[in-house]
Design an enzyme around this catalytic site. Structure first.
Site, PDB file in Angstrom:
ATOM      1  N   GLU A 108       0.835  -1.195   0.000  1.00  0.00           N
ATOM      2  CA  GLU A 108       0.000   0.000   0.000  1.00  0.00           C
ATOM      3  C   GLU A 108       0.869   1.244   0.000  1.00  0.00           C
ATOM      4  OE1 GLU A 108      -3.417  -1.444   2.937  1.00  0.00           O
ATOM      5  OE2 GLU A 108      -1.435  -2.270   3.138  1.00  0.00           O
ATOM      6  N   GLU A 164       4.804 -14.080  18.661  1.00  0.00           N
ATOM      7  CA  GLU A 164       4.269 -13.971  17.304  1.00  0.00           C
ATOM      8  C   GLU A 164       3.143 -14.984  17.058  1.00  0.00           C
ATOM      9  OE1 GLU A 164       4.553 -11.949  14.996  1.00  0.00           O
ATOM     10  OE2 GLU A 164       4.413 -12.901  13.045  1.00  0.00           O
ATOM     11  N   ASP A 207      -5.162 -12.194   6.527  1.00  0.00           N
ATOM     12  CA  ASP A 207      -5.743 -11.166   7.397  1.00  0.00           C
ATOM     13  C   ASP A 207      -6.415  -9.995   6.687  1.00  0.00           C
ATOM     14  OD1 ASP A 207      -3.224 -10.476   6.521  1.00  0.00           O
ATOM     15  OD2 ASP A 207      -2.460  -9.833   8.460  1.00  0.00           O
ATOM     16  N   THR A 258      -4.771  -1.637   6.546  1.00  0.00           N
ATOM     17  CA  THR A 258      -4.151  -2.649   7.409  1.00  0.00           C
ATOM     18  C   THR A 258      -2.818  -2.181   7.973  1.00  0.00           C
ATOM     19  OG1 THR A 258      -3.045  -3.700   5.559  1.00  0.00           O
ATOM     20  CG2 THR A 258      -5.163  -4.601   6.193  1.00  0.00           C
ATOM     21  N   GLU A 290      -1.371  -5.113  15.885  1.00  0.00           N
ATOM     22  CA  GLU A 290      -2.788  -5.502  15.816  1.00  0.00           C
ATOM     23  C   GLU A 290      -3.524  -5.410  17.151  1.00  0.00           C
ATOM     24  OE1 GLU A 290      -0.287  -7.365  14.593  1.00  0.00           O
ATOM     25  OE2 GLU A 290      -0.571  -6.919  12.463  1.00  0.00           O
TER      26      GLU A 290
END
Ligand SMILES: *[C@@H]1O[C@H](CO)[C@@H](O)[C@H](O)[C@H]1NC(C)=O
Ligand SMILES: *[C@@H]1O[C@H](CO)[C@@H](O)[C@H](O)[C@H]1NC(C)=O
Length: 598
Positions: free
Chosen positions: A186, A450, A313, A581, A488
């Site tokens: 992005e 993780e 995701d 995201t 997140e």
């Protein structure tokens, strides 16, 4: 057992030999239901039988090896918990006033990261704070990856000096004319455009980059290639997964390209990403399930893992966000979102036995021994990446799943009568998932690994989740044990805080921030990943490894959400912005042209 089932079990892979081997059996079955053939057409009847058998064998083999078989019926939906605005919490006072002391501490942390990068590696794509040097994603030269990732954070935090220097760099030094393959990513520049009140520099740069990336969609199906050469403008597949694109990669440019299409009136951007969603929509398995890999030649899912974390995701995240981005008018995304959340509840949500932690599982395909048949096994594994889902479900509950009478006016916190039954379900799951994610931070360092695994039953004296194959301190730790500055969980905390006003979400965020300050902060500047969250003192990661290629070296995502958590509610309100995201906010707008017709 159906005929189709027995055919599937009996049949070996579709070599012509095995097809012939099986002919008598199936021919007998077919003959039993077929009208008695006239003697003259007996030969053509045999040909027909043989053709049907070969085709069936081929289709079965192709289906087994290529395409997904739906596991939805293997698992049962779980009963719904009774509804509460924040499960397990009594009443609280909602006070959105900024916590300036904590917010300033977050700004100081960002400056600590940025100033080291600016000092040692300005313009390089990545930064290694221990070695104090930068590197680029490719040999062909940097694209300013870190600068463009951080610039809107400076605008949000009001860091005008840093912003001015970064803007100067974008204006005078940034170039996308790099002759090498880049993973599609992005551009993030539209957030800077938006937050700078329309600085055309950022729009021009975003258009330049988007035009270089557009060729990734030139595949037979319209699903994108994983990589693109920014100079020659040629897309190419991921060399490790030929012919495949992950579902997350396929659905990652949607918010930006749609907004860019809207800003520039060039609907090419919009059409390309909308077509991807159409292809995915049509390829979905029964009951809305979506594995992690697609074949970009034929636009179909490949038999592969079903999960919500890596390689999946952003697809799940963007179903809701595409719907919200255009003012909740594109019902096609709403329906896809609803199906996906139903599929998740039916197949992937679990509750641990002792701590009653709500978590998500994965479903992995397994070829059975001595049988060509495929089966699906659940793996009780949750990536930190999945922690976006808690906040997302809560946001979906108060928007897409508000009752019509409460639409647009859901209170903070919502009450039961404002949410539809599905909204109540999603809200509860979301709030509980956040608690689980926060619980994974309850380690020796206060940082989350993780990846965690969950125990099927109760193992006395042990918690409900663990790090798989964890090594004792001193030994080289497993991959799962590391904390790589993931955003997140704080993203979900920020959303839950804005939707409930419950002070515990700020408390959780502050605890995570302090753990980062204690264990990740490099004294000379910058922040480092931690190799084992259960080991104190920590060992830092500073090597350049591919999985860290896209790591957020100035922590602009995590720190941006923490900044917003301690700001008052007027900063980037959730009814006016959607976050991509990578934590870059884009405004909610009303499309001028047609939108969402597939
Ligand atoms: C990264 O690329 C930029 C632009 O080509 C270059 O100026 C810089 O020296 C490169 N950095 C490193 C560490 O190679
Ligand atoms: C829920 O909120 C609505 C609108 O704010 C209000 O009219 C209603 O009385 C509330 N219901 C309950 C059970 O609190």
């Amino acid at each position: 057992m159906s005929d189709a089932g027995s055919t599937l079990r009996n049949r070996k892979p579709a070599t012509s030999e095995s097809a012939q081997d099986d002919t008598p059996d199936v021919a007998k079955k077919l003959a039993a239901v077929a009208p008695k053939p006239e003697s003259g057409s007996f030969l053509s009847f045999l040909f027909l039988v043989f053709g049907v058998v070969s085709l069936t064998a081929f289709a079965v083999a192709a289906g087994r090896y290529l395409y997904y078989q739906n596991p939805a019926d293997y698992f049962w939906p779980k009963p719904r918990e009774p509804w509460a605005a924040v499960p397990g919490e009594a009443e609280w006072v909602v006070d959105f006033a900024a916590d300036l002391e904590k917010r300033n501490a977050v700004v100081a942390a960002f400056k600590h990261a940025w100033s080291a990068y600016e000092r040692d590696a300005m313009g390089d794509d990545e930064y290694h704070p221990i070695a104090r040097k930068g590197t680029n994603l490719t040999e062909a030269g940097g694209i300013g990856y870190t600068v463009i990732d951080s610039i809107d954070t400076m605008l949000i935090m009001g860091l005008t000096d840093e912003y001015d220097r970064a803007r100067h760099w974008v204006e005078n030094s940034m170039s996308f004319d790099r002759d090498a393959d880049f993973n599609t990513f992005e551009a993030r520049l539209l957030s800077a455009y938006e937050l700078s009140d329309g600085d055309e520099l950022f729009l021009a740069r975003a258009v330049d980059l988007a035009d270089r990336m557009l060729p990734v969609f030139d595949t037979p199906s319209g699903l994108p290639y994983s990589r693109v050469n920014l100079a020659t403008r040629v897309g190419s597949p991921d060399p490790d997964h030929r012919g495949l694109v992950s579902t997350a990669e396929a659905a990652t440019l949607q918010l930006e390209f749609r907004y860019l299409g809207y800003l520039t009136d060039n609907l090419d951007y919009w059409d390309k990403v909308e077509n991807v969603m159409k292809v995915i929509s049509q390829a979905r398995l029964p009951k809305g399930l979506t594995p992690i890999f697609m074949n970009f030649e034929v636009g179909k899912f490949i038999t592969s893992e079903i999960r919500l974390g890596s390689r999946a995701d952003s697809y799940f995240e963007y179903l809701l966000k595409q719907y919200l981005q255009t003012g909740s008018v594109e019902t096609n995304y709403r329906l896809m979102y609803d199906d996906a959340m139903q599929a998740i509840h039916d197949n992937l949500i679990e509750v641990s036995k002792r701590q009653k932690l709500t978590y998500t599982v994965e479903i992995h395909p397994r070829r059975q021994m001595a049988s060509p048949e495929m089966s699906w096994v659940r793996t009780l594994k949750q990536d930190h990446l999945v922690c976006f889902l808690g906040g997302s479900l809560m946001l979906g509950a108060t928007t897409a799943h508000a009752r019509p009478s409460a639409a647009g006016s859901v209170s903070i916190p919502p009450n039961e009568s404002q949410l539809s039954p599905v909204g109540q379900r999603d809200w509860t799951t979301g709030a509980n998932l956040i608690e689980t994610c926060v619980d994974t931070y309850r380690t020796a360092t206060g940082l989350s690994p993780e990846i965690v695994h969950f125990r099927e039953g109760i193992d006395s004296g042990k918690g409900d989740w663990y790090i798989k194959d964890a090594k004792p301190p001193g030994e080289p730790p497993v991959y799962d044990a590391r904390y790589i500055l993931r955003p997140e969980t704080v993203e979900s905390l920020f959303i839950a805080w804005r939707l409930t006003g419950h002070p515990k979400y700020r408390r959780y965020g502050w605890e995570i921030f302090q753990a980062i300050e204690t264990h990740c902060r490099v004294p000379g500047g910058g922040y480092a990943s931690v190799l084992n969250v259960e080991e104190v003192p920590v060992t830092w990661e500073d090597k350049m490894e591919t999985f860290l290629m896209m790591a957020d070296v100035t922590q602009s995502e995590t720190l941006k959400y923490l900044y917003l958590l301690f700001s008052d509610e007027t900063v980037l309100p959730l009814d006016q912005y959607v976050f991509n995201t990578e934590a870059h906010p884009l405004p909610i707008f009303r499309p001028t042209a047609r939108a969402g017709h597939f």
